[in-house]
Write a protein that holds these residues in place. Structure first.
Motif, PDB file in Angstrom:
ATOM      1  N   PHE A  79       0.804  -1.216   0.000  1.00  0.00           N
ATOM      2  CA  PHE A  79       0.000   0.000   0.000  1.00  0.00           C
ATOM      3  C   PHE A  79       0.839   1.269   0.000  1.00  0.00           C
ATOM      4  CE2 PHE A  79      -2.474  -3.281   2.206  1.00  0.00           C
ATOM      5  CZ  PHE A  79      -3.498  -3.402   1.290  1.00  0.00           C
ATOM      6  N   GLY A  80       2.011   1.204   0.586  1.00  0.00           N
ATOM      7  CA  GLY A  80       2.888   2.358   0.640  1.00  0.00           C
ATOM      8  C   GLY A  80       2.429   3.397   1.648  1.00  0.00           C
ATOM      9  N   PHE A  81       3.369   4.091   2.208  1.00  0.00           N
ATOM     10  CA  PHE A  81       3.111   5.236   3.052  1.00  0.00           C
ATOM     11  C   PHE A  81       4.355   6.100   3.029  1.00  0.00           C
ATOM     12  CE2 PHE A  81       3.960   1.602   5.906  1.00  0.00           C
ATOM     13  CZ  PHE A  81       5.168   1.973   6.451  1.00  0.00           C
ATOM     14  N   LYS A  82       4.284   7.284   3.628  1.00  0.00           N
ATOM     15  CA  LYS A  82       5.420   8.200   3.563  1.00  0.00           C
ATOM     16  C   LYS A  82       6.664   7.532   4.142  1.00  0.00           C
ATOM     17  CE  LYS A  82       2.870  12.441   3.513  1.00  0.00           C
ATOM     18  NZ  LYS A  82       2.759  13.797   4.002  1.00  0.00           N
ATOM     19  N   LEU A  83       7.784   7.794   3.522  1.00  0.00           N
ATOM     20  CA  LEU A  83       9.038   7.132   3.879  1.00  0.00           C
ATOM     21  C   LEU A  83       9.472   7.428   5.311  1.00  0.00           C
ATOM     22  CD1 LEU A  83      11.260   5.323   2.812  1.00  0.00           C
ATOM     23  CD2 LEU A  83      12.427   7.348   1.978  1.00  0.00           C
ATOM     24  N   ILE A  84       9.127   8.583   5.837  1.00  0.00           N
ATOM     25  CA  ILE A  84       9.563   8.945   7.185  1.00  0.00           C
ATOM     26  C   ILE A  84       8.940   8.045   8.252  1.00  0.00           C
ATOM     27  CG2 ILE A  84       7.781  10.679   7.539  1.00  0.00           C
ATOM     28  CD1 ILE A  84      11.422  10.911   8.725  1.00  0.00           C
ATOM     29  N   TYR A  85       7.787   7.415   7.929  1.00  0.00           N
ATOM     30  CA  TYR A  85       7.128   6.567   8.915  1.00  0.00           C
ATOM     31  C   TYR A  85       7.878   5.260   9.158  1.00  0.00           C
ATOM     32  CZ  TYR A  85       3.135   9.683   8.387  1.00  0.00           C
ATOM     33  OH  TYR A  85       2.312  10.771   8.350  1.00  0.00           O
ATOM     34  N   MET A  86       8.576   4.756   8.159  1.00  0.00           N
ATOM     35  CA  MET A  86       9.231   3.454   8.294  1.00  0.00           C
ATOM     36  C   MET A  86      10.290   3.455   9.403  1.00  0.00           C
ATOM     37  SD  MET A  86       9.057   0.451   7.306  1.00  0.00           S
ATOM     38  CE  MET A  86       9.366  -0.746   6.071  1.00  0.00           C
ATOM     39  N   PRO A  87      11.240   4.413   9.456  1.00  0.00           N
ATOM     40  CA  PRO A  87      12.209   4.369  10.557  1.00  0.00           C
ATOM     41  C   PRO A  87      11.561   4.612  11.921  1.00  0.00           C
ATOM     42  CG  PRO A  87      12.805   6.083   8.977  1.00  0.00           C
ATOM     43  CD  PRO A  87      11.581   5.428   8.473  1.00  0.00           C
ATOM     44  N   MET A  88      10.550   5.469  11.972  1.00  0.00           N
ATOM     45  CA  MET A  88       9.888   5.724  13.260  1.00  0.00           C
ATOM     46  C   MET A  88       9.176   4.471  13.757  1.00  0.00           C
ATOM     47  SD  MET A  88       8.426   9.620  12.989  1.00  0.00           S
ATOM     48  CE  MET A  88       7.083   9.125  11.932  1.00  0.00           C
ATOM     49  N   LEU A  89       8.475   3.775  12.878  1.00  0.00           N
ATOM     50  CA  LEU A  89       7.758   2.566  13.282  1.00  0.00           C
ATOM     51  C   LEU A  89       8.725   1.418  13.598  1.00  0.00           C
ATOM     52  CD1 LEU A  89       4.767   2.728  10.792  1.00  0.00           C
ATOM     53  CD2 LEU A  89       4.724   3.141  13.259  1.00  0.00           C
ATOM     54  N   THR A  90       9.842   1.367  12.893  1.00  0.00           N
ATOM     55  CA  THR A  90      10.852   0.351  13.194  1.00  0.00           C
ATOM     56  C   THR A  90      11.454   0.588  14.572  1.00  0.00           C
ATOM     57  OG1 THR A  90      11.365   0.119  10.846  1.00  0.00           O
ATOM     58  CG2 THR A  90      12.987  -0.726  12.402  1.00  0.00           C
ATOM     59  N   LEU A  91      11.772   1.834  14.888  1.00  0.00           N
ATOM     60  CA  LEU A  91      12.298   2.147  16.219  1.00  0.00           C
ATOM     61  C   LEU A  91      11.259   1.862  17.303  1.00  0.00           C
ATOM     62  CD1 LEU A  91      14.317   5.428  15.610  1.00  0.00           C
ATOM     63  CD2 LEU A  91      15.194   3.153  16.154  1.00  0.00           C
ATOM     64  N   ALA A  92       9.999   2.135  17.019  1.00  0.00           N
ATOM     65  CA  ALA A  92       8.941   1.823  17.981  1.00  0.00           C
ATOM     66  C   ALA A  92       8.866   0.310  18.215  1.00  0.00           C
ATOM     67  CB  ALA A  92       7.604   2.353  17.486  1.00  0.00           C
ATOM     68  N   GLY A  93       8.999  -0.486  17.148  1.00  0.00           N
ATOM     69  CA  GLY A  93       8.996  -1.943  17.293  1.00  0.00           C
ATOM     70  C   GLY A  93      10.184  -2.444  18.091  1.00  0.00           C
ATOM     71  N   VAL A  94      11.344  -1.860  17.856  1.00  0.00           N
ATOM     72  CA  VAL A  94      12.542  -2.240  18.614  1.00  0.00           C
ATOM     73  C   VAL A  94      12.366  -1.864  20.082  1.00  0.00           C
ATOM     74  CG1 VAL A  94      14.993  -1.726  18.917  1.00  0.00           C
ATOM     75  CG2 VAL A  94      14.092  -2.168  16.638  1.00  0.00           C
ATOM     76  N   LEU A  95      11.792  -0.713  20.353  1.00  0.00           N
ATOM     77  CA  LEU A  95      11.561  -0.274  21.734  1.00  0.00           C
ATOM     78  C   LEU A  95      10.586  -1.210  22.446  1.00  0.00           C
ATOM     79  CD1 LEU A  95      12.042   1.887  23.914  1.00  0.00           C
ATOM     80  CD2 LEU A  95      10.071   3.083  22.981  1.00  0.00           C
ATOM     81  N   VAL A  96       9.516  -1.597  21.781  1.00  0.00           N
ATOM     82  CA  VAL A  96       8.555  -2.529  22.381  1.00  0.00           C
ATOM     83  C   VAL A  96       9.223  -3.880  22.644  1.00  0.00           C
ATOM     84  CG1 VAL A  96       6.442  -3.855  21.918  1.00  0.00           C
ATOM     85  CG2 VAL A  96       6.521  -1.402  21.441  1.00  0.00           C
ATOM     86  N   PHE A  97      10.041  -4.345  21.706  1.00  0.00           N
ATOM     87  CA  PHE A  97      10.747  -5.612  21.908  1.00  0.00           C
ATOM     88  C   PHE A  97      11.700  -5.517  23.090  1.00  0.00           C
ATOM     89  CE2 PHE A  97      13.984  -8.802  21.255  1.00  0.00           C
ATOM     90  CZ  PHE A  97      13.228  -9.913  20.917  1.00  0.00           C
ATOM     91  N   TRP A  98      12.410  -4.396  23.215  1.00  0.00           N
ATOM     92  CA  TRP A  98      13.363  -4.209  24.308  1.00  0.00           C
ATOM     93  C   TRP A  98      12.647  -4.191  25.657  1.00  0.00           C
ATOM     94  CZ3 TRP A  98      14.163  -0.131  27.774  1.00  0.00           C
ATOM     95  CH2 TRP A  98      15.315  -0.234  28.547  1.00  0.00           C
ATOM     96  N   ILE A  99      11.498  -3.507  25.713  1.00  0.00           N
ATOM     97  CA  ILE A  99      10.725  -3.482  26.956  1.00  0.00           C
ATOM     98  C   ILE A  99      10.274  -4.900  27.320  1.00  0.00           C
ATOM     99  CG2 ILE A  99       8.555  -2.694  27.991  1.00  0.00           C
ATOM    100  CD1 ILE A  99       8.944  -0.083  26.371  1.00  0.00           C
ATOM    101  N   GLY A 100       9.829  -5.665  26.333  1.00  0.00           N
ATOM    102  CA  GLY A 100       9.457  -7.055  26.583  1.00  0.00           C
ATOM    103  C   GLY A 100      10.627  -7.880  27.072  1.00  0.00           C
TER     104      GLY A 100
END
Length: 56
Positions: free
Chosen positions: A27-48
């Motif tokens: 579907f695509g979305f703005k490129l700036i969202y990909m690094p932000m969402l990846t960092l959010a996923g890494v942060l959630v994994f780290w908290i877990g």
């Protein structure tokens, strides 16, 4: 309880990140969202991970 919550957070992160890639490819979305969402996923994994560590 902490171990189960940590597991669910890690499982959610490991499920979310590949789905994020598939969503971007289909579907695509703005490129700036990909690094932000990846960092959010890494942060959630780290908290877990921190929740699943044995308390010393």
């Amino acid at each position: 309880m902490r171990n189960q919550l940590g597991f669910l957070l890690q499982f959610g992160a490991l499920t979310f990140l590949p789905l994020l890639i598939l969503w971007q490819l289909n579907f695509g979305f703005k490129l700036i969202y990909m690094p932000m969402l990846t960092l959010a996923g890494v942060l959630v994994f780290w908290i877990g991970h921190r929740l699943r560590d044995p308390v010393e």
